[in-house]
Design a protein around this motif. Structure first.
Motif, short mmCIF file in Angstrom:
data_model
loop_
_atom_site.label_atom_id
_atom_site.label_comp_id
_atom_site.label_asym_id
_atom_site.label_seq_id
_atom_site.Cartn_x
_atom_site.Cartn_y
_atom_site.Cartn_z
N GLN A 232 11.56 -8.31 -3.73
CA GLN A 232 10.10 -8.58 -3.62
C GLN A 232 9.48 -7.82 -3.31
O GLN A 232 9.05 -7.25 -2.41
N LYS A 235 7.02 -6.17 0.14
CA LYS A 235 8.10 -6.30 0.87
C LYS A 235 8.31 -5.62 1.59
O LYS A 235 8.64 -4.78 0.88
N SER A 240 12.76 -7.68 3.32
CA SER A 240 13.61 -8.30 1.98
C SER A 240 15.32 -8.13 2.46
O SER A 240 16.01 -9.11 2.19
#
Length: 286
Positions: A232, A235, A240
């Motif tokens: 992601q 993030k 993450s």
């Protein structure tokens, strides 16, 4: 038989055999001499070399490589192209066609049986949906390959060749550059193919290093760390990497501090060297 890399020569061969292009196999045949020569130069093909070609089509590139290499083994999935290749490669006794799916072939067995154990060079004009699996298969399976030169969708080449803190930099960039030095060999706009694809292509050269430039103590963990960091993109690394399930958030915070990496940074800003250093510290703390 002269070079086949022209619209007329390609069309004549295709029409003669009543060949129908397959969309599902991503068949688009290159018809540009200049790009073909750049592919061969990009792979540094020379006398004594052994080459695996994936997706030879009607043998346009195969013929030109056979003039330089010791042997070329062409792996072609489409049985309808086999009689065409038999004709176009008839003058070259240093070529062999294998009618198989490259993703299902035991590459090391192929290299041992047909190419004297290698080392080999991989050259391919691939359907774009199997580009990454094939490239990673050659990099990860301990195959004696020195150079990989592939025609891919422009965007894929951009990702393989990308540097940190750019929009194209991601897990694929890190995976490829962990093993290889990369270079853009040639650009191939859609009009250089028959039939014309809907996207432009790029030929990228991946030159495998004899020794690892980056030292990851646990390569499986290294790639898991990379995948988590890019999972992601918005993030922070603290969040993450916490989702990896390897260490809790408090421990990840300590690991990042020990690595000298700001916990608020995002994965796309880390160099491969930083990823290797980080994964080594995570490995120590597991």
């Amino acid at each position: 038989m002269d070079r086949l890399s022209s619209h007329r020569a390609t069309k004549d061969i295709v029409d003669k055999h009543g060949f129908k292009f397959s969309k599902s196999l991503g068949q688009n045949f290159l018809i540009d001499d200049n790009v073909i020569d750049k592919i061969i130069d990009g792979a540094r093909v020379k006398e004594g070399d052994k080459v695996i070609e994936v997706g030879p089509g009607i043998g346009t590139l195969t013929r030109e490589m056979a003039k330089r290499a010791e042997k070329v083994v062409a792996v072609e999935i489409d049985k309808n192209l086999i009689p065409i290749l038999k004709e176009t490669l008839a003058d070259f006794d240093n070529t062999e066609v294998v009618n198989e799916d490259i993703l299902k072939v035991d590459i090391n067995k192929l290299v041992d049986e047909k190419l004297s154990g290698g080392p080999v060079k991989l050259i391919a004009n691939l359907p774009y949906y199997i580009t990454t699996p094939i490239v990673m298969k050659f990099l990860e399976e301990d195959i004696p390959v020195t150079d990989i030169v592939v025609m891919v969708q422009k965007e894929v080449a951009d990702r393989m060749n990308a540097v940190p803190s750019t929009k194209d930099y991601g897990a694929l960039s890190v995976a490829v550059q962990y093993y290889c030095d990369t270079e853009i060999v040639a650009k191939a706009p859609r009009h250089m193919f028959i039939p014309q694809p809907k996207v432009d292509s790029t030929v990228i050269g991946l030159h495998i290093r004899e020794e690892r430039k980056y030292k990851a103590d646990n390569e499986q963990l290294f790639f898991k760390t990379v995948k988590a960091a890019f999972g992601q993109r918005r993030k922070t690394l603290l969040n993450s990497l916490s989702s990896m399930g390897v260490l809790d958030k408090a421990k990840i915070k300590e690991v990042l501090a020990e690595a000298g990496i700001d916990e608020k940074r995002r994965g796309e800003t880390l160099s491969i060297e930083e990823f290797a250093h980080l994964s080594n510290i995570i490995n120590k703390n597991i």
